[in-house]
Design an enzyme around this catalytic site. Structure first.
Site, PDB file in Angstrom:
ATOM      1  N   ALA A  11      58.639  62.093 -52.764  1.00  0.00           N
ATOM      2  CA  ALA A  11      58.273  63.471 -52.381  1.00  0.00           C
ATOM      3  C   ALA A  11      57.353  64.153 -53.388  1.00  0.00           C
ATOM      4  O   ALA A  11      56.636  65.085 -53.045  1.00  0.00           O
ATOM      5  CB  ALA A  11      59.540  64.297 -52.184  1.00  0.00           C
ATOM      6  N   THR A 101      53.387  52.429 -47.698  1.00  0.00           N
ATOM      7  CA  THR A 101      53.204  51.786 -49.009  1.00  0.00           C
ATOM      8  C   THR A 101      52.296  50.570 -48.920  1.00  0.00           C
ATOM      9  O   THR A 101      52.428  49.767 -47.993  1.00  0.00           O
ATOM     10  CB  THR A 101      54.592  51.327 -49.527  1.00  0.00           C
ATOM     11  OG1 THR A 101      55.444  52.464 -49.555  1.00  0.00           O
ATOM     12  CG2 THR A 101      54.492  50.690 -50.895  1.00  0.00           C
ATOM     13  N   GLY A 125      49.076  49.533 -43.366  1.00  0.00           N
ATOM     14  CA  GLY A 125      48.279  49.788 -44.572  1.00  0.00           C
ATOM     15  C   GLY A 125      47.386  51.004 -44.388  1.00  0.00           C
ATOM     16  O   GLY A 125      46.806  51.506 -45.349  1.00  0.00           O
ATOM     17  N   HIS A 157      37.995  53.751 -53.532  1.00  0.00           N
ATOM     18  CA  HIS A 157      39.077  54.731 -53.634  1.00  0.00           C
ATOM     19  C   HIS A 157      39.019  55.455 -54.978  1.00  0.00           C
ATOM     20  O   HIS A 157      38.368  54.986 -55.907  1.00  0.00           O
ATOM     21  CB  HIS A 157      40.450  54.043 -53.525  1.00  0.00           C
ATOM     22  CG  HIS A 157      40.854  53.732 -52.118  1.00  0.00           C
ATOM     23  ND1 HIS A 157      40.476  52.585 -51.486  1.00  0.00           N
ATOM     24  CD2 HIS A 157      41.610  54.431 -51.225  1.00  0.00           C
ATOM     25  CE1 HIS A 157      40.971  52.576 -50.257  1.00  0.00           C
ATOM     26  NE2 HIS A 157      41.663  53.684 -50.065  1.00  0.00           N
ATOM     27  N   LYS A 161      44.146  54.822 -58.056  1.00  0.00           N
ATOM     28  CA  LYS A 161      44.739  53.785 -57.192  1.00  0.00           C
ATOM     29  C   LYS A 161      45.016  52.518 -58.006  1.00  0.00           C
ATOM     30  O   LYS A 161      44.162  52.054 -58.754  1.00  0.00           O
ATOM     31  CB  LYS A 161      43.801  53.481 -56.020  1.00  0.00           C
ATOM     32  CG  LYS A 161      44.439  52.533 -55.017  1.00  0.00           C
ATOM     33  CD  LYS A 161      43.696  52.535 -53.706  1.00  0.00           C
ATOM     34  CE  LYS A 161      44.314  51.583 -52.703  1.00  0.00           C
ATOM     35  NZ  LYS A 161      45.656  51.958 -52.299  1.00  0.00           N
TER      36      LYS A 161
HETATM   37  P1  NAD Z   1      51.651  58.450 -55.955  1.00  0.00           P
HETATM   38  O1  NAD Z   1      51.780  57.600 -57.186  1.00  0.00           O
HETATM   39  O2  NAD Z   1      51.010  59.798 -56.058  1.00  0.00           O
HETATM   40  O3  NAD Z   1      53.113  58.679 -55.300  1.00  0.00           O
HETATM   41  C1  NAD Z   1      54.110  57.702 -55.232  1.00  0.00           C
HETATM   42  C2  NAD Z   1      55.448  58.409 -55.335  1.00  0.00           C
HETATM   43  O4  NAD Z   1      56.501  57.457 -55.083  1.00  0.00           O
HETATM   44  C3  NAD Z   1      55.703  59.019 -56.721  1.00  0.00           C
HETATM   45  O5  NAD Z   1      56.195  60.331 -56.588  1.00  0.00           O
HETATM   46  C4  NAD Z   1      56.766  58.071 -57.296  1.00  0.00           C
HETATM   47  O6  NAD Z   1      57.614  58.710 -58.248  1.00  0.00           O
HETATM   48  C5  NAD Z   1      57.513  57.672 -56.030  1.00  0.00           C
HETATM   49  N1  NAD Z   1      58.335  56.478 -56.229  1.00  0.00           N
HETATM   50  C6  NAD Z   1      57.991  55.297 -56.779  1.00  0.00           C
HETATM   51  N2  NAD Z   1      59.072  54.478 -56.844  1.00  0.00           N
HETATM   52  C7  NAD Z   1      60.120  55.177 -56.303  1.00  0.00           C
HETATM   53  C8  NAD Z   1      61.494  54.895 -56.105  1.00  0.00           C
HETATM   54  N3  NAD Z   1      62.027  53.724 -56.482  1.00  0.00           N
HETATM   55  N4  NAD Z   1      62.271  55.844 -55.521  1.00  0.00           N
HETATM   56  C9  NAD Z   1      61.749  57.021 -55.141  1.00  0.00           C
HETATM   57  N5  NAD Z   1      60.449  57.360 -55.336  1.00  0.00           N
HETATM   58  C10 NAD Z   1      59.656  56.442 -55.901  1.00  0.00           C
HETATM   59  O7  NAD Z   1      50.882  57.544 -54.886  1.00  0.00           O
HETATM   60  P2  NAD Z   1      50.183  57.982 -53.512  1.00  0.00           P
HETATM   61  O8  NAD Z   1      48.719  58.173 -53.733  1.00  0.00           O
HETATM   62  O9  NAD Z   1      50.973  59.081 -52.872  1.00  0.00           O
HETATM   63  O10 NAD Z   1      50.320  56.629 -52.683  1.00  0.00           O
HETATM   64  C11 NAD Z   1      51.603  56.037 -52.450  1.00  0.00           C
HETATM   65  C12 NAD Z   1      51.434  54.751 -51.681  1.00  0.00           C
HETATM   66  O11 NAD Z   1      50.920  55.014 -50.368  1.00  0.00           O
HETATM   67  C13 NAD Z   1      50.437  53.749 -52.299  1.00  0.00           C
HETATM   68  O12 NAD Z   1      50.928  52.429 -52.081  1.00  0.00           O
HETATM   69  C14 NAD Z   1      49.163  54.007 -51.511  1.00  0.00           C
HETATM   70  O13 NAD Z   1      48.278  52.909 -51.510  1.00  0.00           O
HETATM   71  C15 NAD Z   1      49.752  54.228 -50.142  1.00  0.00           C
HETATM   72  N6  NAD Z   1      48.882  54.932 -49.171  1.00  0.00           N
HETATM   73  C16 NAD Z   1      48.936  54.470 -47.901  1.00  0.00           C
HETATM   74  C17 NAD Z   1      48.216  55.090 -46.898  1.00  0.00           C
HETATM   75  C18 NAD Z   1      48.373  54.620 -45.474  1.00  0.00           C
HETATM   76  O14 NAD Z   1      47.790  55.223 -44.538  1.00  0.00           O
HETATM   77  N7  NAD Z   1      49.155  53.558 -45.228  1.00  0.00           N
HETATM   78  C19 NAD Z   1      47.429  56.212 -47.206  1.00  0.00           C
HETATM   79  C20 NAD Z   1      47.414  56.685 -48.522  1.00  0.00           C
HETATM   80  C21 NAD Z   1      48.157  56.035 -49.506  1.00  0.00           C
END
Ligand code: NAD
Length: 270
Positions: A11, A101, A125, A157, A161
């Protein structure tokens, strides 16, 4: 069916905050719990305040078990190890698990298929309509053009990332491989450096750029003798992905347990 009760995991992350905002703007869904990693500074904070939409009366916790017990679905953009754990918990709770993720190692997501016997898992993805439409076009183009056309996937990106190539680049590579009727893992070239053999016909190449605040740009290039086709998607706002994820959760609400993709949600499986 009543309103869908959703948990945002991760979150405090870039996507997590946008997900919270989008759920509050969505008819028929509410954020009932929010989870982040043990020890992070967002624990105890109001998830609405974090997302910039004002107090929602829901504090971020590091206890997904309790959170999932009171929910119908989970929105998860975190990290592969975390998503595997959340899928197990979602299976126990028999709820919807939307997984955005990326960065999965080969075969690492296999346990998700076991979890999908009880949970409704929707994993992609890229959750945007545009990219899934692009994937359908890439698949068609790859099927129509023979291997005289070399396929290269280029992506850029933001500088934060951590995984490369992006989950979207891999999704597009998969679409191209499907169109060609080949196995991507046996034909993908993920890096090039120094003096090497010339390109093998039929390979699918990936190139990665990182920098600044770019939300996500992807091109699939079909390069033939004397001509080139380039199909491009540019993401201008993270809300695209969040809106897709919330749409997927609502779609999953009345599906049977199983493993689904965004193409299923959007009815794009061409
Ligand atoms: P980010 O690092 O800003 O956020 C990730 C969050 O997950 C952080 O708050 C972190 O503390 C939390 N987290 C990690 N391990 C955890 C755990 N064990 N328990 C609870 N929380 C945990 O990253 P982001 O930019 O928000 O991207 C997150 C993921 O989403 C990446 O893998 C990114 O590539 C992916 N993404 C996917 C899409 C899509 O459309 N599929 C789009 C954007 C980003």
């Amino acid at each position: 069916m009543g309103r869908m009760r959703l948990v945002v995991v991760g979150a405090g992350g870039r996507m997590g905050r946008v997900l919270t905002r989008v759920v509050t703007e969505t008819e028929g869904a509410d954020v009932v719990a929010a989870v982040d990693r043990e020890g992070t500074d967002v624990l105890g904070q109001d998830v609405g305040e974090l997302a910039g939409v004002g107090e929602l009366g829901v504090q971020v916790t590091d206890d997904p078990l309790t959170a999932f017990a009171k929910a119908d679905g989970v929105l998860d953009f975190t990290a592969p190890a975390a998503s595997l754990w959340f899928a197990e918990l979602a299976a126990q709770a028999r709820i919807v698990h939307v997984i955005g993720t990326t960065g999965w190692a080969e075969g690492e997501d296999k346990p998700l298929h076991a979890a999908a016997r009880h949970a409704r898992i929707i994993k992609s993805g890229n959750m945007s309509l545009g990219v899934n439409m692009l994937a359908a076009l890439v698949r068609k183009a790859a099927a129509a053009l023979d291997s005289d056309f070399d396929i290269e996937v280029l992506e850029m990106h933001h500088k934060h990332k951590v995984d490369a190539p992006s989950g979207t680049a891999l999704l597009l590579g998969e679409a191209a491989a499907k169109g060609r009727g080949i196995d991507l893992s046996a034909h993908s070239v993920r890096s090039r450096d120094g003096i090497m053999e010339p390109r093998t016909a039929g390979d699918i190449g990936f190139a990665t750029l990182r920098g600044g605040s770019v939300i996500g740009e992807h091109s699939v290039i079909f390069a033939g003798e004397g001509e080139r086709i380039e199909l491009t998607h540019r993401s201008e706002d993270r809300q695209l992905f969040a809106r897709g994820a919330v749409k997927a959760a609502l779609w999953g609400f009345d599906q049977k347990p199983g493993f689904y993709s965004m193409a299923d949600v959007l009815g794009l499986d061409a």
